[in-house]
Each structure stands twice: as structure tokens, then as C-alpha cells.
Design a protein around this motif. Structure first.
Motif, PDB file in Angstrom:
ATOM      1  N   GLY A  52       0.816  -1.212   0.000  1.00  0.00           N
ATOM      2  CA  GLY A  52       0.000   0.000   0.000  1.00  0.00           C
ATOM      3  C   GLY A  52       0.846   1.256   0.000  1.00  0.00           C
ATOM      4  O   GLY A  52       0.569   2.201  -0.740  1.00  0.00           O
ATOM      5  N   ALA A  53       1.891   1.264   0.819  1.00  0.00           N
ATOM      6  CA  ALA A  53       2.783   2.435   0.873  1.00  0.00           C
ATOM      7  C   ALA A  53       3.447   2.671  -0.480  1.00  0.00           C
ATOM      8  O   ALA A  53       3.515   3.806  -0.964  1.00  0.00           O
ATOM      9  CB  ALA A  53       3.830   2.236   1.965  1.00  0.00           C
ATOM     10  N   ARG A  54       3.907   1.603  -1.104  1.00  0.00           N
ATOM     11  CA  ARG A  54       4.602   1.724  -2.392  1.00  0.00           C
ATOM     12  C   ARG A  54       3.650   2.166  -3.512  1.00  0.00           C
ATOM     13  O   ARG A  54       3.955   3.079  -4.277  1.00  0.00           O
ATOM     14  CB  ARG A  54       5.250   0.383  -2.739  1.00  0.00           C
ATOM     15  CG  ARG A  54       6.043   0.380  -4.037  1.00  0.00           C
ATOM     16  CD  ARG A  54       6.756  -0.945  -4.281  1.00  0.00           C
ATOM     17  NE  ARG A  54       5.927  -2.119  -4.095  1.00  0.00           N
ATOM     18  CZ  ARG A  54       5.048  -2.573  -4.992  1.00  0.00           C
ATOM     19  NH1 ARG A  54       4.859  -1.930  -6.121  1.00  0.00           N
ATOM     20  NH2 ARG A  54       4.344  -3.668  -4.745  1.00  0.00           N
ATOM     21  N   LEU A  55       2.483   1.549  -3.584  1.00  0.00           N
ATOM     22  CA  LEU A  55       1.550   1.847  -4.668  1.00  0.00           C
ATOM     23  C   LEU A  55       0.845   3.191  -4.512  1.00  0.00           C
ATOM     24  O   LEU A  55       0.591   3.881  -5.495  1.00  0.00           O
ATOM     25  CB  LEU A  55       0.482   0.750  -4.760  1.00  0.00           C
ATOM     26  CG  LEU A  55       0.940  -0.616  -5.234  1.00  0.00           C
ATOM     27  CD1 LEU A  55      -0.208  -1.610  -5.121  1.00  0.00           C
ATOM     28  CD2 LEU A  55       1.456  -0.552  -6.656  1.00  0.00           C
ATOM     29  N   LEU A  56       0.488   3.524  -3.281  1.00  0.00           N
ATOM     30  CA  LEU A  56      -0.354   4.703  -3.051  1.00  0.00           C
ATOM     31  C   LEU A  56       0.425   5.923  -2.572  1.00  0.00           C
ATOM     32  O   LEU A  56      -0.159   6.974  -2.338  1.00  0.00           O
ATOM     33  CB  LEU A  56      -1.459   4.351  -2.049  1.00  0.00           C
ATOM     34  CG  LEU A  56      -2.353   3.174  -2.478  1.00  0.00           C
ATOM     35  CD1 LEU A  56      -3.349   2.843  -1.382  1.00  0.00           C
ATOM     36  CD2 LEU A  56      -3.044   3.463  -3.786  1.00  0.00           C
ATOM     37  N   HIS A  57       1.738   5.768  -2.420  1.00  0.00           N
ATOM     38  CA  HIS A  57       2.604   6.874  -1.995  1.00  0.00           C
ATOM     39  C   HIS A  57       2.155   7.461  -0.664  1.00  0.00           C
ATOM     40  O   HIS A  57       2.068   8.679  -0.494  1.00  0.00           O
ATOM     41  CB  HIS A  57       2.691   7.951  -3.086  1.00  0.00           C
ATOM     42  CG  HIS A  57       3.115   7.401  -4.406  1.00  0.00           C
ATOM     43  ND1 HIS A  57       4.418   7.086  -4.685  1.00  0.00           N
ATOM     44  CD2 HIS A  57       2.408   7.052  -5.507  1.00  0.00           C
ATOM     45  CE1 HIS A  57       4.501   6.594  -5.902  1.00  0.00           C
ATOM     46  NE2 HIS A  57       3.281   6.552  -6.424  1.00  0.00           N
ATOM     47  N   LEU A  58       1.856   6.552   0.254  1.00  0.00           N
ATOM     48  CA  LEU A  58       1.488   6.921   1.614  1.00  0.00           C
ATOM     49  C   LEU A  58       2.394   6.141   2.557  1.00  0.00           C
ATOM     50  O   LEU A  58       2.966   5.124   2.166  1.00  0.00           O
ATOM     51  CB  LEU A  58       0.022   6.549   1.898  1.00  0.00           C
ATOM     52  CG  LEU A  58      -1.042   7.232   1.037  1.00  0.00           C
ATOM     53  CD1 LEU A  58      -2.396   6.570   1.234  1.00  0.00           C
ATOM     54  CD2 LEU A  58      -1.108   8.709   1.367  1.00  0.00           C
ATOM     55  N   GLY A  59       2.515   6.575   3.785  1.00  0.00           N
ATOM     56  CA  GLY A  59       3.305   5.839   4.762  1.00  0.00           C
ATOM     57  C   GLY A  59       2.572   4.595   5.232  1.00  0.00           C
ATOM     58  O   GLY A  59       1.348   4.502   5.153  1.00  0.00           O
ATOM     59  N   LYS A  60       3.324   3.620   5.738  1.00  0.00           N
ATOM     60  CA  LYS A  60       2.719   2.383   6.244  1.00  0.00           C
ATOM     61  C   LYS A  60       1.739   2.667   7.379  1.00  0.00           C
ATOM     62  O   LYS A  60       0.668   2.059   7.448  1.00  0.00           O
ATOM     63  CB  LYS A  60       3.800   1.419   6.743  1.00  0.00           C
ATOM     64  CG  LYS A  60       4.633   0.829   5.648  1.00  0.00           C
ATOM     65  CD  LYS A  60       5.594  -0.173   6.283  1.00  0.00           C
ATOM     66  CE  LYS A  60       6.837  -0.314   5.458  1.00  0.00           C
ATOM     67  NZ  LYS A  60       7.784  -1.259   6.072  1.00  0.00           N
ATOM     68  N   ALA A  61       2.089   3.586   8.266  1.00  0.00           N
ATOM     69  CA  ALA A  61       1.188   3.925   9.372  1.00  0.00           C
ATOM     70  C   ALA A  61      -0.105   4.536   8.832  1.00  0.00           C
ATOM     71  O   ALA A  61      -1.187   4.290   9.373  1.00  0.00           O
ATOM     72  CB  ALA A  61       1.873   4.873  10.349  1.00  0.00           C
ATOM     73  N   THR A  62      -0.008   5.310   7.761  1.00  0.00           N
ATOM     74  CA  THR A  62      -1.200   5.904   7.148  1.00  0.00           C
ATOM     75  C   THR A  62      -2.073   4.815   6.541  1.00  0.00           C
ATOM     76  O   THR A  62      -3.303   4.838   6.700  1.00  0.00           O
ATOM     77  CB  THR A  62      -0.814   6.948   6.086  1.00  0.00           C
ATOM     78  OG1 THR A  62      -0.027   7.964   6.714  1.00  0.00           O
ATOM     79  CG2 THR A  62      -2.035   7.571   5.434  1.00  0.00           C
ATOM     80  N   ILE A  63      -1.472   3.852   5.859  1.00  0.00           N
ATOM     81  CA  ILE A  63      -2.239   2.743   5.289  1.00  0.00           C
ATOM     82  C   ILE A  63      -2.980   2.014   6.407  1.00  0.00           C
ATOM     83  O   ILE A  63      -4.178   1.721   6.292  1.00  0.00           O
ATOM     84  CB  ILE A  63      -1.331   1.757   4.522  1.00  0.00           C
ATOM     85  CG1 ILE A  63      -0.628   2.443   3.342  1.00  0.00           C
ATOM     86  CG2 ILE A  63      -2.120   0.524   4.064  1.00  0.00           C
ATOM     87  CD1 ILE A  63      -1.532   2.904   2.230  1.00  0.00           C
ATOM     88  N   ALA A  64      -2.283   1.741   7.504  1.00  0.00           N
ATOM     89  CA  ALA A  64      -2.908   1.049   8.641  1.00  0.00           C
ATOM     90  C   ALA A  64      -4.079   1.858   9.183  1.00  0.00           C
ATOM     91  O   ALA A  64      -5.158   1.302   9.448  1.00  0.00           O
ATOM     92  CB  ALA A  64      -1.869   0.794   9.737  1.00  0.00           C
ATOM     93  N   ARG A  65      -3.913   3.175   9.351  1.00  0.00           N
ATOM     94  CA  ARG A  65      -5.004   4.034   9.841  1.00  0.00           C
ATOM     95  C   ARG A  65      -6.180   4.037   8.869  1.00  0.00           C
ATOM     96  O   ARG A  65      -7.344   4.029   9.272  1.00  0.00           O
ATOM     97  CB  ARG A  65      -4.511   5.463  10.064  1.00  0.00           C
ATOM     98  CG  ARG A  65      -3.819   5.688  11.376  1.00  0.00           C
ATOM     99  CD  ARG A  65      -3.623   7.168  11.673  1.00  0.00           C
ATOM    100  NE  ARG A  65      -2.975   7.906  10.605  1.00  0.00           N
ATOM    101  CZ  ARG A  65      -1.650   8.043  10.466  1.00  0.00           C
ATOM    102  NH1 ARG A  65      -0.834   7.484  11.329  1.00  0.00           N
ATOM    103  NH2 ARG A  65      -1.149   8.742   9.478  1.00  0.00           N
ATOM    104  N   CYS A  66      -5.881   4.054   7.573  1.00  0.00           N
ATOM    105  CA  CYS A  66      -6.944   4.074   6.560  1.00  0.00           C
ATOM    106  C   CYS A  66      -7.766   2.784   6.590  1.00  0.00           C
ATOM    107  O   CYS A  66      -8.993   2.826   6.454  1.00  0.00           O
ATOM    108  CB  CYS A  66      -6.343   4.291   5.169  1.00  0.00           C
ATOM    109  SG  CYS A  66      -5.649   5.943   4.940  1.00  0.00           S
ATOM    110  N   LEU A  67      -7.111   1.659   6.767  1.00  0.00           N
ATOM    111  CA  LEU A  67      -7.833   0.385   6.863  1.00  0.00           C
ATOM    112  C   LEU A  67      -8.747   0.379   8.089  1.00  0.00           C
ATOM    113  O   LEU A  67      -9.900  -0.050   8.007  1.00  0.00           O
ATOM    114  CB  LEU A  67      -6.843  -0.780   6.897  1.00  0.00           C
ATOM    115  CG  LEU A  67      -6.125  -1.070   5.573  1.00  0.00           C
ATOM    116  CD1 LEU A  67      -4.931  -1.986   5.791  1.00  0.00           C
ATOM    117  CD2 LEU A  67      -7.088  -1.645   4.541  1.00  0.00           C
TER     118      LEU A  67
END
Length: 135
Positions: A52-67
Motif C-alpha cells: 500500500g505504501a509503495r503503490l499509493l505513496h502513503l506511509g505504512k502507518a497511514t495505510i494502517a489508519r486508513c484500513l
């Protein structure tokens, strides 16, 4: 005939409080999860934090918060928690699609903002730029 697959976001969802309250990152994650849906695989959709971080150009913590945000607002449901050992990402189901023989639950329709947010939005006094007196 055929054509390219597409993601339709219907007016009821687009106009819902749940959708309008999503962060930009959560919208990106929602769309990414939809790109992984191929008809019969709902409930087995995954997106690792790294991917998610690589594809969406977001941080891993942001991906986790979004989920977490998408689940809390009823757009996705956690079906199987991932684990570091074995490097297995969590699996999710889209509530907008049928899953395991059950019709779509569309839990986002029942989401309500916290009470303090609703009170702020329903204030009776007009905003200052419309001539409201400061308190």
C-alpha cells in the motif's frame, strides 16, 4: 463487446456522511481494494502495508489508519487478521459486494458521525461572514 472494468460509486454512497467523512488516504485505499476484487474473491482481498505504501505513496502507518477508518465507517470488514510470521497480510471483504453467499451488507449506510460532530454541524447561528455576531 466487453470493455474495461470500472469502479462505480453510486450517488447514495457518494452523498453519504460516511463517504464524505473519509480521509483522502482512505478513499485511495478503498479504490485499491476494489481493484483487487474480481467477482468471487470478496473476503480474500488484501493489501499489505508495504505494498500500500509503495503503490499509493502513503506511509505504512497511514495505510494502517486508513484500513481501520474504512472498517470503522462500514466500507470494509476484516475477515482474517494478518501476521508477521509467514508474512501474511490481513484479508478484507468489501461491504458493497456480496461475500460468501451473503448479499452486500453496505454497513456504511448505518454509520453516524460522533455526537459532538453532529452538534457542530447543526448550529443555528450563521457563520461570521454572513453577519453573525461574535460570541
Amino acid at each position: 463487446a466487453g470493455g474495461e472494468p470500472y469502479l462505480a460509486i453510486g450517488y447514495p454512497m457518494a452523498c453519504s456522511e460516511a463517504w464524505r467523512s473519509l480521509s483522502g488516504g482512505a478513499v485511495k485505499v478503498f479504490i485499491e481494494l476494489h481493484t483487487r476484487f474480481h467477482g468471487g474473491n470478496n473476503g480474500k482481498l488484501n493489501l499489505s502495508l508495504d505494498e500500500g505504501a509503495r503503490l499509493l505513496h502513503l506511509g505504512k502507518a497511514t495505510i494502517a489508519r486508513c484500513l481501520v477508518e474504512l472498517e470503522a465507517k462500514g466500507f470494509i470488514k476484516l475477515k482474517r487478521r494478518g501476521r508477521w510470521y509467514g508474512r501474511m497480510a490481513s484479508e478484507y471483504a468489501l461491504t458493497t459486494k456480496s461475500c460468501e453467499g451473503q448479499t452486500a451488507t453496505n454497513e456504511w449506510k448505518r454509520w453516524q458521525p460522533p455526537a459532538e460532530t453532529r452538534r457542530k454541524r447543526t448550529r443555528k447561528s450563521p457563520p461570521a461572514f454572513l453577519g453573525a455576531e461574535p460570541h
